[in-house]
Scaffold this motif. Structure first.
Motif, PDB file in Angstrom:
ATOM      1  N   THR A  80      -5.250 -29.875-129.774  1.00 56.61           N
ATOM      2  CA  THR A  80      -5.688 -30.340-131.086  1.00 56.61           C
ATOM      3  C   THR A  80      -5.367 -29.280-132.132  1.00 56.61           C
ATOM      4  O   THR A  80      -5.120 -28.112-131.809  1.00 56.61           O
ATOM      5  CB  THR A  80      -7.212 -30.600-131.123  1.00 56.61           C
ATOM      6  N   GLU A  81      -5.370 -29.686-133.382  1.00 59.66           N
ATOM      7  CA  GLU A  81      -5.132 -28.723-134.453  1.00 59.66           C
ATOM      8  C   GLU A  81      -6.192 -27.630-134.438  1.00 59.66           C
ATOM      9  O   GLU A  81      -5.891 -26.458-134.651  1.00 59.66           O
ATOM     10  CB  GLU A  81      -5.111 -29.424-135.812  1.00 59.66           C
ATOM     11  N   ARG A  82      -7.416 -28.009-134.155  1.00 57.50           N
ATOM     12  CA  ARG A  82      -8.514 -27.027-134.110  1.00 57.50           C
ATOM     13  C   ARG A  82      -8.265 -25.978-133.027  1.00 57.50           C
ATOM     14  O   ARG A  82      -8.459 -24.786-133.242  1.00 57.50           O
ATOM     15  CB  ARG A  82      -9.831 -27.746-133.866  1.00 57.50           C
ATOM     16  N   GLU A  83      -7.803 -26.419-131.856  1.00 56.01           N
ATOM     17  CA  GLU A  83      -7.509 -25.487-130.766  1.00 56.01           C
ATOM     18  C   GLU A  83      -6.331 -24.579-131.121  1.00 56.01           C
ATOM     19  O   GLU A  83      -6.364 -23.377-130.854  1.00 56.01           O
ATOM     20  CB  GLU A  83      -7.218 -26.244-129.474  1.00 56.01           C
ATOM     21  N   ARG A  85      -5.368 -23.710-134.108  1.00 55.35           N
ATOM     22  CA  ARG A  85      -5.822 -22.758-135.128  1.00 55.35           C
ATOM     23  C   ARG A  85      -6.670 -21.650-134.505  1.00 55.35           C
ATOM     24  O   ARG A  85      -6.557 -20.483-134.886  1.00 55.35           O
ATOM     25  CB  ARG A  85      -6.603 -23.466-136.221  1.00 55.35           C
ATOM     26  N   ALA A  86      -7.508 -22.005-133.552  1.00 54.62           N
ATOM     27  CA  ALA A  86      -8.337 -20.999-132.877  1.00 54.62           C
ATOM     28  C   ALA A  86      -7.449 -19.998-132.142  1.00 54.62           C
ATOM     29  O   ALA A  86      -7.685 -18.782-132.196  1.00 54.62           O
ATOM     30  CB  ALA A  86      -9.315 -21.672-131.918  1.00 54.62           C
ATOM     31  N   ASN A  89      -5.807 -17.776-134.734  1.00 51.57           N
ATOM     32  CA  ASN A  89      -6.783 -16.824-135.290  1.00 51.57           C
ATOM     33  C   ASN A  89      -7.109 -15.702-134.312  1.00 51.57           C
ATOM     34  O   ASN A  89      -7.270 -14.552-134.713  1.00 51.57           O
ATOM     35  CB  ASN A  89      -8.061 -17.537-135.710  1.00 51.57           C
TER      36      ASN A  89
END
Length: 106
Positions: A80-83, A85-86, A89
């Motif tokens: 996912t985009e969230r994963e 991005r994590a 980061n």
């Protein structure tokens, strides 16, 4: 890596992708590195990233990204985009925020 064209090419013509990655990757990597280095140079000038060699950082990011496209099986969650991005980061941004290695300062 979820782009339909990328997926179709990986499924139907893996030898083409393999050839591009192994034997003909120089121009592709150089183009992507130059494009990304331009963005990193602007971020460096704005103080958003550290005093890194933007060409080296860009090439590292291109090669890392390319490996996730052509060999997506991984213990690193990027579905996912969230994963994604994590991951960026936690692992990519620290590289960009670091200073130049000691040997480059001399």
């Amino acid at each position: 890596r979820d782009h339909p064209l990328v997926q179709r090419t990986l499924q139907t013509e893996p030898e083409v992708v393999g050839s591009l990655i192994v034997a003909q990757s120089g121009p592709v990597i150089a183009f992507a590195r130059a494009y990304l280095a331009g963005h990193l140079g602007r971020a460096k000038a704005a103080g958003e990233i550290g005093d890194v060699d933007v060409d080296v950082a860009a090439e590292l990011m291109v090669r890392l990204g390319l490996s996730f496209v052509v060999a997506p099986d991984s213990c690193i969650p990027l579905g996912t985009e969230r994963e994604a991005r994590a991951f960026a980061n936690d692992y990519v941004l620290p590289i960009l925020r670091s200073s130049l290695p000691e040997r480059k300062r001399r």
